[in-house]
Design a protein around this motif. Structure first.
Motif, mmCIF file in Angstrom:
data_model
loop_
_atom_site.group_PDB
_atom_site.id
_atom_site.type_symbol
_atom_site.label_atom_id
_atom_site.label_comp_id
_atom_site.label_asym_id
_atom_site.label_seq_id
_atom_site.Cartn_x
_atom_site.Cartn_y
_atom_site.Cartn_z
ATOM 1 N N ARG A 155 1.160 10.577 -2.652
ATOM 2 C CA ARG A 155 0.292 9.562 -2.122
ATOM 3 C C ARG A 155 -0.981 10.135 -1.887
ATOM 4 N NH1 ARG A 155 -2.470 5.859 -1.583
ATOM 5 N NH2 ARG A 155 -2.125 3.829 -0.836
ATOM 6 N N LYS A 156 -2.107 9.477 -2.576
ATOM 7 C CA LYS A 156 -3.480 9.690 -2.216
ATOM 8 C C LYS A 156 -3.641 9.275 -0.809
ATOM 9 C CE LYS A 156 -5.244 9.215 -7.024
ATOM 10 N NZ LYS A 156 -6.208 8.189 -7.866
ATOM 11 N N PRO A 157 -4.375 10.220 -0.163
ATOM 12 C CA PRO A 157 -4.775 9.985 1.295
ATOM 13 C C PRO A 157 -5.478 8.582 1.301
ATOM 14 C CG PRO A 157 -5.608 12.025 0.610
ATOM 15 C CD PRO A 157 -5.187 11.402 -0.610
ATOM 16 N N ALA B 10 9.820 11.532 3.204
ATOM 17 C CA ALA B 10 8.580 11.702 3.780
ATOM 18 C C ALA B 10 7.721 12.747 3.327
ATOM 19 C CB ALA B 10 8.510 11.616 5.478
ATOM 20 N N LEU B 11 8.289 13.871 3.071
ATOM 21 C CA LEU B 11 7.427 15.077 2.462
ATOM 22 C C LEU B 11 7.070 14.690 1.202
ATOM 23 C CD1 LEU B 11 6.374 17.829 2.878
ATOM 24 C CD2 LEU B 11 8.536 18.739 2.078
ATOM 25 N N VAL B 12 7.917 14.013 0.136
ATOM 26 C CA VAL B 12 7.534 14.036 -0.944
ATOM 27 C C VAL B 12 6.559 12.767 -1.109
ATOM 28 C CG1 VAL B 12 8.366 12.952 -3.136
ATOM 29 C CG2 VAL B 12 9.940 14.647 -2.059
ATOM 30 N N HIS B 13 6.672 11.917 -0.368
ATOM 31 C CA HIS B 13 5.771 10.573 -0.487
ATOM 32 C C HIS B 13 4.317 11.269 0.072
ATOM 33 C CE1 HIS B 13 3.517 7.062 1.087
ATOM 34 N NE2 HIS B 13 3.873 6.531 0.075
ATOM 35 N N ALA B 14 4.286 11.880 1.227
ATOM 36 C CA ALA B 14 2.940 12.344 1.646
ATOM 37 C C ALA B 14 2.338 13.376 0.940
ATOM 38 C CB ALA B 14 3.257 12.916 3.025
ATOM 39 N N GLU C 129 0.787 -1.161 -0.048
ATOM 40 C CA GLU C 129 -0.070 0.114 0.103
ATOM 41 C C GLU C 129 0.944 1.201 -0.093
ATOM 42 O OE1 GLU C 129 -2.557 2.700 3.393
ATOM 43 O OE2 GLU C 129 -2.753 0.503 3.479
ATOM 44 N N PHE C 130 1.923 1.222 0.848
ATOM 45 C CA PHE C 130 2.852 2.544 0.699
ATOM 46 C C PHE C 130 3.411 2.786 -0.431
ATOM 47 C CE2 PHE C 130 6.985 4.069 1.943
ATOM 48 C CZ PHE C 130 6.646 5.212 2.533
ATOM 49 N N LEU C 131 3.708 1.872 -1.356
ATOM 50 C CA LEU C 131 4.698 1.739 -2.344
ATOM 51 C C LEU C 131 3.712 1.821 -3.661
ATOM 52 C CD1 LEU C 131 7.804 -0.177 -1.393
ATOM 53 C CD2 LEU C 131 7.595 2.135 -1.603
ATOM 54 N N ASN C 132 2.523 1.930 -3.639
ATOM 55 C CA ASN C 132 1.343 1.687 -4.580
ATOM 56 C C ASN C 132 1.419 2.777 -5.663
ATOM 57 O OD1 ASN C 132 -0.457 1.030 -6.591
ATOM 58 N ND2 ASN C 132 -1.977 0.290 -5.316
ATOM 59 N N THR C 133 2.368 2.718 -6.573
ATOM 60 C CA THR C 133 2.439 3.891 -7.564
ATOM 61 C C THR C 133 0.995 4.619 -8.070
ATOM 62 O OG1 THR C 133 3.158 2.622 -9.302
ATOM 63 C CG2 THR C 133 4.697 3.616 -7.972
ATOM 64 N N SER C 134 0.186 3.546 -8.229
ATOM 65 C CA SER C 134 -1.089 3.895 -9.166
ATOM 66 C C SER C 134 -1.980 4.624 -8.130
ATOM 67 C CB SER C 134 -1.911 2.274 -9.295
ATOM 68 O OG SER C 134 -2.349 1.992 -8.078
ATOM 69 N N GLN C 135 -1.483 4.653 -6.995
ATOM 70 C CA GLN C 135 -2.177 5.576 -5.938
ATOM 71 C C GLN C 135 -1.456 7.092 -5.647
ATOM 72 O OE1 GLN C 135 -5.525 4.969 -4.486
ATOM 73 N NE2 GLN C 135 -5.515 3.825 -6.217
ATOM 74 N N MET C 136 -0.699 7.287 -6.758
ATOM 75 C CA MET C 136 0.236 8.702 -6.353
ATOM 76 C C MET C 136 -0.259 9.560 -7.354
ATOM 77 S SD MET C 136 3.843 6.987 -5.143
ATOM 78 C CE MET C 136 4.030 5.940 -3.724
ATOM 79 N N ASN C 137 -0.353 10.817 -7.183
ATOM 80 C CA ASN C 137 -0.645 11.976 -8.107
ATOM 81 C C ASN C 137 -0.291 13.241 -7.491
ATOM 82 O OD1 ASN C 137 -2.707 12.346 -6.449
ATOM 83 N ND2 ASN C 137 -4.350 11.887 -8.007
ATOM 84 N N LEU D 198 -1.293 16.072 3.263
ATOM 85 C CA LEU D 198 0.120 16.020 3.803
ATOM 86 C C LEU D 198 -0.266 15.676 5.521
ATOM 87 C CD1 LEU D 198 2.311 19.228 2.933
ATOM 88 C CD2 LEU D 198 2.715 16.627 2.627
ATOM 89 N N GLN D 199 -1.233 16.301 6.100
ATOM 90 C CA GLN D 199 -1.476 15.876 7.444
ATOM 91 C C GLN D 199 -2.086 14.517 7.575
ATOM 92 O OE1 GLN D 199 -4.522 18.797 8.590
ATOM 93 N NE2 GLN D 199 -3.171 20.389 9.304
ATOM 94 N N GLN D 200 -3.005 14.242 6.688
ATOM 95 C CA GLN D 200 -3.430 12.604 6.665
ATOM 96 C C GLN D 200 -2.476 11.700 6.529
ATOM 97 O OE1 GLN D 200 -7.360 11.807 4.577
ATOM 98 N NE2 GLN D 200 -7.515 14.231 4.240
ATOM 99 N N ASN D 201 -1.437 12.012 5.462
ATOM 100 C CA ASN D 201 -0.578 10.677 5.034
ATOM 101 C C ASN D 201 0.430 10.603 6.018
ATOM 102 O OD1 ASN D 201 -1.715 9.792 2.626
ATOM 103 N ND2 ASN D 201 -0.500 11.388 1.458
ATOM 104 N N LEU D 202 0.951 11.765 6.552
ATOM 105 C CA LEU D 202 1.930 11.975 7.698
ATOM 106 C C LEU D 202 1.448 11.336 8.864
ATOM 107 C CD1 LEU D 202 3.600 15.267 7.213
ATOM 108 C CD2 LEU D 202 4.773 13.373 6.662
ATOM 109 N N THR D 203 0.283 11.256 9.323
ATOM 110 C CA THR D 203 -0.239 10.637 10.232
ATOM 111 C C THR D 203 -0.350 9.046 10.060
ATOM 112 O OG1 THR D 203 -1.422 12.468 11.038
ATOM 113 C CG2 THR D 203 -2.155 10.390 12.057
#
Length: 202
Positions: A185-187, A178-182, A64-72, A83-88
């Motif tokens: 990455r879709k929430p 972490a900043l780039v991924h968050a 789930e963390f590395l799923n590129t299909s869920q990134m935009n 950012l708030q949701q993903n960092l948490t």
């Protein structure tokens, strides 16, 4: 004539003895108070191991963390919430990355390896070979007090070996990851209607 002169006394008066005893007792109490102040706020070795295990067990599934299909790239108006949701949600994953990279950094640095073995030897002496309270003169060090000593010793050793600057840079790199991924990455819980994928909930 000299037989009648008073001889100087070499013994202390009761008042002086009491003052000396009170001063020593006050000094010991001050040291113990400082040690107690720090030891009550630091975890023991067992607590550190338990927290490391919790970091790993509470991390989200890596597929789930590395799923590129869920990134935009989100609209700017949604960036803060994302950012708030993903960092948490993925905070433990970022912590695992930091721990793994820290281990790799230690293995490729000779001075870091030497420092690690020295710190590990100190840990064995304080907590494995002497699991009971350690008595040093008038001080009695329980597990928390020994944790204080080990922490100070480890920090000094990291500074002397130059590993402190290395780990500071490492923290900055992981923070950037972490900043780039968050950001991209879709929430968690947001459905992807194109792939019909919903992140797993643990």
């Amino acid at each position: 004539m000299t037989d009648f002169l008073p001889k100087p006394s070499s013994s202390s008066t009761p008042e002086e003895t009491n003052n000396t005893t009170n001063a020593a007792s006050s000094s010991d109490n001050s040291r113990n108070a400082v040690m107690t102040f720090f030891s009550d706020r630091l975890p023991t070795g067992a607590e550190i191991r338990q927290r490391l295990f919790q970091v790993w067990s509470n991390s989200q599934p890596w597929n789930e963390f590395l799923n590129t299909s869920q990134m935009n790239l989100p609209p700017f108006s949604e960036l803060r919430d994302r950012l708030q949701q993903n960092l948490t949600h993925y905070g433990h994953n970022y912590a695992v990355i930091l721990l793994v990279l820290s281990g790799i950094t230690v293995l490729v640095s000779p001075f870091a390896i030497l420092g690690l073995f020295t710190i590990f030897a100190a840990y064995l002496y304080l907590f494995v070979l002497h699991p009971e309270a350690l008595v040093l003169g008038s001080l009695q060090l329980d597990n928390r007090a020994k944790s204080v000593f080990l922490l100070v010793f480890a920090l000094l050793l990291l500074g002397l070996t130059g590993a402190g600057a290395t780990f500071t840079s490492l923290v900055a790199v992981v923070a950037l990851i972490a900043l780039v991924h968050a950001t991209v990455r879709k929430p968690p819980g947001e459905a992807d209607f194109e792939t019909s994928y919903t992140p797993a909930v643990v």
